[in-house]
Motif scaffolding. Structure first.
Motif, mmCIF file in Angstrom:
data_model
loop_
_atom_site.group_PDB
_atom_site.id
_atom_site.type_symbol
_atom_site.label_atom_id
_atom_site.label_comp_id
_atom_site.label_asym_id
_atom_site.label_seq_id
_atom_site.Cartn_x
_atom_site.Cartn_y
_atom_site.Cartn_z
ATOM 1 N N VAL A 36 0.551 -1.250 0.153
ATOM 2 C CA VAL A 36 -0.202 -0.221 0.158
ATOM 3 C C VAL A 36 0.591 1.268 -0.208
ATOM 4 N N ILE A 37 2.254 0.867 0.855
ATOM 5 C CA ILE A 37 2.613 2.360 0.451
ATOM 6 C C ILE A 37 3.697 3.145 -0.211
ATOM 7 N N MET A 38 4.237 1.917 -1.021
ATOM 8 C CA MET A 38 4.854 1.735 -1.690
ATOM 9 C C MET A 38 3.840 2.637 -3.564
ATOM 10 N N SER A 39 2.479 1.761 -3.744
ATOM 11 C CA SER A 39 1.875 2.015 -5.056
ATOM 12 C C SER A 39 1.180 3.885 -4.651
ATOM 13 N N ASN A 40 0.732 4.309 -3.401
ATOM 14 C CA ASN A 40 0.922 5.335 -3.228
ATOM 15 C C ASN A 40 1.999 6.677 -3.078
ATOM 16 N N LEU A 41 2.797 5.899 -2.922
ATOM 17 C CA LEU A 41 4.366 7.148 -2.661
ATOM 18 C C LEU A 41 4.357 6.639 -4.277
ATOM 19 N N LEU A 42 3.827 5.578 -5.315
ATOM 20 C CA LEU A 42 5.266 5.678 -6.936
ATOM 21 C C LEU A 42 3.373 6.637 -7.425
ATOM 22 N N ILE A 43 2.238 7.150 -6.972
ATOM 23 C CA ILE A 43 1.328 7.505 -7.360
ATOM 24 C C ILE A 43 2.063 9.514 -6.778
ATOM 25 N N ILE A 44 1.864 9.463 -6.012
ATOM 26 C CA ILE A 44 2.731 10.356 -5.648
ATOM 27 C C ILE A 44 3.814 11.070 -6.315
ATOM 28 N N THR A 45 5.148 9.759 -7.140
ATOM 29 C CA THR A 45 6.318 10.444 -7.400
ATOM 30 C C THR A 45 5.966 10.682 -8.803
ATOM 31 N N VAL A 46 5.528 10.321 -9.295
ATOM 32 C CA VAL A 46 4.736 10.169 -10.817
ATOM 33 C C VAL A 46 4.224 11.670 -11.191
ATOM 34 N N ILE A 47 3.280 12.230 -9.973
ATOM 35 C CA ILE A 47 2.532 13.223 -10.301
ATOM 36 C C ILE A 47 3.546 14.145 -9.913
ATOM 37 N N THR A 48 4.350 13.904 -8.888
ATOM 38 C CA THR A 48 5.402 15.860 -8.389
ATOM 39 C C THR A 48 6.403 15.023 -9.911
#
Length: 333
Positions: A36-48
């Motif tokens: 869960v943490i890695m998937s949400n951090l991936l979304i944050i990284t991609v958008i940033t």
């Protein structure tokens, strides 16, 4: 005769009392938590990192993923540690922090989801005014108000809960601290403060729910007026992920807090709590990555930047050359 012994800490109930099953449960939740943490951090990284995703909708999505990271990181790590160490004790201060942070981030998530519905309403119903209404300053203001209101409500809710004395049983029939469980072991004669907090929370939640429903009523009315089927499909495609995420979050919360209380807590109650704390943060990245072509394209661009095909072939070519050279050298000797 009532037991007036004051409680200084609580015992959280897990899913099993057997140490072997506790270890298995702890490892299972550890894997799930990391995913869960890695998937949400991936979304944050991609958008940033992706300049093409610097729009109001993805700005709200990044904050939603950030709230999901915080929300799932409050009860689950403590639950994992409890299972691996076979120690389910939590202090009153730790319990208060759990309720404060979980209430704050849950309320903040509802407000961010409401702001996202307004963003979709403006984009579809007033596209010519979209850039003026959903400016960067207004988006930051809406997100800031969402976070601040969530923290304010969390502080009020926690203060109302822990203004009551606790006595008697130390056992909380959940794997994290929640208000309904604490009310069962409260020895206070008056629950006026907590009822006021609950009333404010219900008013805020119902206001957000009505705002989302009104937004989608106008969105659907506008989309149905689009003459082409392709245009309707494109408009609905931008709304379905948000509506799905909002529905999952509200449905799981209703399962936990609107379910009639049982005199004898069962494992079913704790399973519903797992759905409420883990399911929305786990599904949000999946919904937005599978249903959203922009996010999928951005993920592919990020993968190509991190692992370009040319560098891969170049690495393979150099490996083959080194291997051939080593074979020639061995034959010479």
């Amino acid at each position: 005769m009532p037991n007036d012994t004051r409680v200084t800490g609580f015992i959280l109930m897990g899913f099993s009392a057997a140490p072997e099953l506790q270890t298995v449960c702890g490892l299972f939740f550890l894997v799930m938590y990391l995913a869960v943490i890695m998937s949400n951090l991936l979304i944050i990284t991609v958008i940033t990192l992706d300049l093409k995703l610097q729009t109001p909708m993805y700005f709200f999505l990044k904050n939603l993923s950030l709230l999901d990271v915080f929300l799932v990181s409050i009860p689950i790590p403590k639950f994992i540690i409890n299972n691996l160490t076979h120690n389910n004790y939590i202090s009153i201060l730790g319990c208060a922090f759990q309720i404060l942070l979980m209430t704050s981030f849950s309320a903040g998530e509802i407000f961010v989801l409401t702001a996202m519905s307004y963003d979709r309403y403006v984009a579809i119903c007033s596209p010519l005014c979209y850039e003026a209404i959903m400016s960067s300053g207004n988006c930051v203001l809406m997100v800031g108000v969402s976070w601040a209101t969530g923290i304010l409500f969390g502080a009020l809710y926690t203060a109302g809960t822990f203004s009551m004395p606790f006595c008697g049983s130390m056992v909380i029939p959940q794997f994290f601290c929640d208000v309904p469980s604490l009310l069962r072991i409260s020895c206070s004669g008056s629950l006026m403060i907590i009822y006021i907090s609950l009333g404010i929370g219900m008013c805020l939640c119902m206001s957000c729910f009505y705002c989302v429903m009104i937004s989608y009523f106008y969105i659907i009315s506008t989309v149905l007026k689009i003459p082409t089927t392709r245009g309707q499909s494109k408009a609905f495609a931008t709304c379905i992920p948000h509506l799905t995420v909002f529905s999952v979050f509200i449905a799981t919360a209703c399962f936990v807090y609107l379910k009639p209380p049982s005199d004898i807590p069962s494992i079913t109650d704790r399973l519903f709590s797992v759905l409420y704390t883990v399911l929305p943060p786990a599904l949000n990245p999946v919904i937005y990555s599978l249903r959203n072509s922009d996010v999928k394209c951005s993920l592919r661009r990020l993968q190509q930047n991190l692992c370009p095909r040319d560098s891969y072939y170049l690495t393979v070519q150099r490996f083959c050359q080194c291997y051939s050279a080593s074979q020639v050298t061995s034959k010479c000797f």
